[in-house]
Motif scaffolding. Structure first.
Motif, short mmCIF file in Angstrom:
data_model
loop_
_atom_site.label_atom_id
_atom_site.label_comp_id
_atom_site.label_asym_id
_atom_site.label_seq_id
_atom_site.Cartn_x
_atom_site.Cartn_y
_atom_site.Cartn_z
N ASP A 128 0.88 -1.17 0.00
CA ASP A 128 0.00 0.00 0.00
C ASP A 128 0.91 1.21 0.00
OD1 ASP A 128 -1.77 2.03 0.37
OD2 ASP A 128 -2.91 1.05 1.96
N THR B 251 0.27 2.09 6.51
CA THR B 251 -0.06 2.13 7.94
C THR B 251 0.82 1.20 8.76
OG1 THR B 251 -1.72 0.43 7.56
CG2 THR B 251 -2.51 2.69 7.62
N ASP C 108 0.45 -6.63 1.84
CA ASP C 108 -0.68 -5.75 2.20
C ASP C 108 -0.86 -4.73 1.07
OD1 ASP C 108 -2.64 -4.37 3.57
OD2 ASP C 108 -1.21 -3.17 4.72
MG LIG Z 1 -4.28 -0.77 5.14
#
Ligand SMILES: [Mg+2]
Ligand SMILES: Nc1ncnc2c1ncn2[C@@H]1O[C@H](COP(=O)(O)OP(=O)(O)O)[C@@H](O)[C@H]1O
Length: 460
Positions: free
Chosen positions: A298, A303, A374
């Motif tokens: 991502d 994050t 991710d």
């Molecule tokens: Mg995320």
């Protein structure tokens, strides 16, 4: 029936709300309606005969029976009512009183029931008795041929009206019952409508029917996820961490001879729980002794560095740009390694679609048993679909009661369009109220066994 029960279990709040509303409305209305009391007097009609031979007796009773039939209509004539109004000093017109006074002859009798309705119990009986008394005078007068004659009819009061103890209307219990059932009916209708309009994914069956994909794990809501985002052997939420172990096991079952090793985690929308799922999948894989690395693809809203408390500066983008080796940007979290996103690039899709990115994943696949990736949400950007090409299997995260069927399907089509191998769905944030969910998934094999057993016994 089963559908009805699931509807009830899911929508009992709406149904309850309507039932309560129905009862409350009934109570309020009952309270506001002026009570109406009905008092009743009974009269007996006799034919007064002077000679008492049998023929005139039977003639007399025939006369009385026929006569009596026309009496009820007389009861609310002005002739009867006007003196009552005057006598009781009532503040009503003759017509108004006529509407509240009635009489009836019970079949095959010479009795007349005189009834009066009033908002006061005592006044109702006064009116009924006054009407009865006046009625007697009027009838006896009317049936006299000459005013000097004795009346051939004698009407007497057999039962005077007494003040009724409880009003005829409203009947609170009845009204409440009507309110309850009306509320129940409306509530069920509202529940059915809401159910029909609600296209969110709620359980395994919804996933199965919408996509045909298996549910790899149902992850319960974990209120402590903020403090402990990644499971440890000592995690306080055992059902929650167990669900990731279940995910790990189910992935290994997908292709027992050659289980997928590069696992890409994605979902339709932001906030579905991709990063949490990816991190915990990595943790549970590492826990089972597999060398595992978590890669953050991502590149738009990374994050992981914050989630895991890692250094954010270097990562995937640094390696793709050729400024560092993968090993140089690898950080450690618990039992597994992590490569975070690195600095945010202007063109994430191109980066993830690049040969360089694929090579990094390939290279990590050689070093590690498992690579967990991710990604950003599929309905927002193509990144995940682009990166999916580099993965052995894609895991789609769905948020229970939030992700809508069309959203899940759109995400799935996006993945199918690039020929990604979509392994199955993780149902995230299953509510604690349906906490039996976990049990439900664990009993599922037993269910299919039973079905199978039934089928084979049917064949045999
Ligand atoms: Mg995320
Ligand atoms: N099972 C869960 N129980 C409670 N909160 C959760 C759960 N899964 C995710 N969350 C919370 O939802 C938010 C979004 O999760 P995240 O993994 O960052 O979503 P995504 O990566 O899909 O955008 C986070 O605040 C996370 O703590």
């Amino acid at each position: 029936m089963l559908e009805f029960l699931t509807l009830l279990s899911r929508r009992w709040r709406v149904v309850t709300a309507f039932v309560i509303l129905g009862i409350a409305a009934a109570a309020v209305l009952t309270n506001q309606v002026q009570p109406s009391y009905r008092a009743q007097a009974q009269l007996f009609v006799a034919f007064a005969s002077s000679d008492d031979n049998a023929a005139s007796l039977s003639q007399g009773s025939l006369f009385t029976a026929n006569r009596v039939k026309s009496y009820p209509d007389l009861v609310n004539s002005p002739l009867v009512l006007d003196p009552v109004i005057a006598e009781l000093g009532l503040d009503v017109t003759t017509e108004e009183l006529a509407g509240r006074v009635s009489a009836e002859v019970p079949p095959n009798t010479v009795l007349i029931e005189v009834r009066a309705d009033d908002s006061s119990s005592a006044r109702a009986s006064e009116i009924a008795n006054a009407v009865a008394a006046n009625f007697i005078t009027v009838v006896e007068d009317l049936d006299r041929i000459r005013s000097s004659d004795p009346s051939p009819v004698r009407v007497s009061i057999t039962r005077p009206a007494t003040a009724p103890g409880s009003p005829r209307t409203p009947i609170p219990a009845l009204n409440i019952a009507v309110g309850l059932f009306a509320g129940l009916g409306l509530g069920l209708a509202a529940a059915a409508v809401r159910e029909a309009l609600d296209t969110t994914i709620k359980d395994e069956n919804d996933i199965e029917s919408a996509t045909g994909l298996p549910t790899l794990a149902a992850v319960p809501i974990n209120p402590d996820v903020g403090q402990t985002p990644v499971l440890t052997p000592a995690t306080a939420a055992p059902v929650w961490s167990e669900s990731y172990r279940k995910l790990r096991t189910n992935i290994s079952y997908l292709d027992p001879d050659n289980p997928p090793r590069t696992l890409l985690v994605t979902s339709a929308l932001a906030g579905d729980g991709k990063s949490i799922t990816a991190a915990n999948l990595a943790a549970s894989l590492a826990q089972s002794g597999r060398r595992t690395i978590l890669v953050e693809a991502d590149l738009r809203r990374p994050t992981l560095s914050k989630l895991l408390g890692l250094v954010p500066d270097v990562g995937v983008t640094t390696v793709v740009a050729g400024r560092a080796e993968a090993a140089e940007v690898t950080q450690r979290f618990g039992d597994f390694d992590v490569i975070t996103s690195g600095s945010i690039p202007p063109n994430p899709s191109e980066l993830l679609g690049s040969q360089a990115f694929r090579q990094i994943v390939q290279q990590l696949r050689e070093t590690y048993d498992n690579v967990v990736i991710d990604t950003p949400p599929l309905l927002a950007v193509t990144d995940a679909a682009v990166a999916a090409v580099a993965a052995d299997a894609v895991i789609l995260v769905t948020q229970a009661r939030r992700t809508k069927k069309p959203e899940l399907l759109k995400a799935l089509y996006g993945l199918r369009a690039v020929d990604a191998n979509v392994a199955g769905v993780v149902l995230n944030r299953v509510s604690g109220a349906s906490g039996s969910y976990y049990q439900y998934t664990s009993t599922r094999p037993a269910r299919t066994d039973r079905k199978r057993a039934r089928r084979s016994s049917a064949q045999g």
